[in-house]
Motif scaffolding. Structure first.
Motif, short mmCIF file in Angstrom:
data_model
loop_
_atom_site.label_atom_id
_atom_site.label_comp_id
_atom_site.label_asym_id
_atom_site.label_seq_id
_atom_site.Cartn_x
_atom_site.Cartn_y
_atom_site.Cartn_z
N MET A 92 0.84 -1.18 0.00
CA MET A 92 0.00 0.00 0.00
C MET A 92 0.89 1.25 0.00
O MET A 92 1.93 1.27 0.64
CB MET A 92 -0.89 0.02 1.24
CG MET A 92 -2.03 -0.96 1.20
SD MET A 92 -3.28 -0.42 0.02
CE MET A 92 -4.51 -1.70 0.27
N ILE A 101 -2.00 2.00 9.00
CA ILE A 101 -3.00 1.63 8.00
C ILE A 101 -3.83 0.48 8.57
O ILE A 101 -3.29 -0.56 8.96
CB ILE A 101 -2.35 1.22 6.67
CG1 ILE A 101 -1.58 2.40 6.07
CG2 ILE A 101 -3.40 0.73 5.68
CD1 ILE A 101 -0.86 2.09 4.78
N LEU A 102 -5.14 0.67 8.63
CA LEU A 102 -6.06 -0.31 9.21
C LEU A 102 -6.97 -0.91 8.14
O LEU A 102 -7.33 -0.23 7.17
CB LEU A 102 -6.92 0.35 10.30
CG LEU A 102 -6.18 1.05 11.44
CD1 LEU A 102 -7.17 1.76 12.34
CD2 LEU A 102 -5.34 0.05 12.22
N ASP A 103 -7.36 -2.15 8.34
CA ASP A 103 -8.33 -2.79 7.47
C ASP A 103 -9.68 -2.12 7.69
O ASP A 103 -10.13 -1.94 8.83
CB ASP A 103 -8.41 -4.28 7.80
CG ASP A 103 -8.94 -5.10 6.64
OD1 ASP A 103 -8.62 -4.76 5.49
OD2 ASP A 103 -9.67 -6.07 6.89
N ARG A 106 -14.35 -5.15 3.35
CA ARG A 106 -14.09 -6.10 2.27
C ARG A 106 -15.40 -6.53 1.62
O ARG A 106 -16.42 -6.67 2.30
CB ARG A 106 -13.35 -7.34 2.77
CG ARG A 106 -11.94 -7.04 3.24
CD ARG A 106 -11.22 -8.27 3.73
NE ARG A 106 -9.91 -7.92 4.24
CZ ARG A 106 -8.81 -7.86 3.51
NH1 ARG A 106 -8.88 -8.13 2.22
NH2 ARG A 106 -7.65 -7.53 4.04
N SER A 160 -8.67 0.06 2.86
CA SER A 160 -7.85 0.24 4.05
C SER A 160 -7.89 1.71 4.44
O SER A 160 -7.94 2.59 3.57
CB SER A 160 -6.40 -0.19 3.79
OG SER A 160 -6.35 -1.57 3.44
N THR A 205 -2.28 -9.74 11.28
CA THR A 205 -2.09 -8.36 11.68
C THR A 205 -1.82 -8.28 13.17
O THR A 205 -2.67 -8.67 13.97
CB THR A 205 -3.34 -7.52 11.36
OG1 THR A 205 -3.69 -7.73 9.98
CG2 THR A 205 -3.09 -6.05 11.60
#
Length: 221
Positions: A92, A101-103, A106, A160, A205
């Motif tokens: 990324m 950076i976080l999820d 989806r 993200s 993660t």
């Protein structure tokens, strides 16, 4: 998907996110899985349906969302570091001011089911949007999972959240969503204990399994 307007002027020293986007599919990365991986994933998310957690079930199948972890796992056969080698093949962009950076979300479309005996597949991912969002940015990606012959198995979209990102001009597209699930929808609350093992479900993660990592990024535990 809808295109975003790009008529706003570029401020001095502002990063134009359009330069970060992938306008064509990059080379795919190799990924693989076996039956053990499918079983551990299903158990790790708290699934208790026999067809997903017992390989001798006559209806044994891969849990439909399993491919979401293949971008972390890659073709590794053991636990990997974070970020994993597979992740570093499709990194990324790190925008100015980003703290972590976080999820974010989806969307997964199964075109064809995964083979239950496992296999070696190809995953390709492209960055299609870098969009301002609150006190940060949404990084939007699209992925396709195919078998060795090129037959498409899954389409995936992911977003993200780059916490603290600033000093950039947004570009690209925002993901669209169907108004209703195509094949219905189920909500499941993971069982206690099993769902607390991120590595078992393929989630590598650190912030999802380590309180110290949460504190280091300014999140509550």
């Amino acid at each position: 998907m809808r295109a975003l307007g790009t008529c706003a002027p570029l401020m001095p020293d502002e990063l134009d996110a359009a330069t970060l986007l992938d306008h064509a599919w990059p080379e795919p990365i190799p990924v693989c899985y076996n039956r053990r991986d499918l079983l551990l994933y299903a158990l790790g998310i708290g699934c208790d349906e026999l067809c997903f957690v017992h390989e001798d079930s006559s209806a044994f199948a891969a849990f439909p969302t399993y491919p979401a972890v293949l971008g972390f796992k890659g073709d590794a056969l053991d636990v990997v570091s974070f970020p994993s080698p597979a992740m570093m093949q499709s990194p990324m962009p790190f925008l100015p001011g980003t703290r972590v950076i976080l999820d974010a979300e989806r969307y997964i479309e199964r075109v064809r089911p995964l083979q239950t005996e496992g296999g070696s597949l190809q995953l390709r991912t492209k960055l299609v949007g870098v969009l301002p969002k609150g006190k940060g940015a949404l990084l939007q990606t699209e992925s396709e999972l195919s078998d060795a012959s090129g037959t498409l198995l899954y389409r995936m979209q992911a977003a993200s959240f780059a916490v603290g990102a600033k000093g950039f001009k947004g570009a690209g597209v925002a993901h669209s969503r169907p108004s209703e699930p195509r094949y219905g929808q189920r909500t499941r609350r993971p069982g206690r204990g099993r769902a607390g093992a991120p590595t078992a479900r393929g989630d590598l993660t650190p912030a999802h399994g380590c309180a110290a990592a949460l504190w280091a990024t300014g999140q509550s535990v």
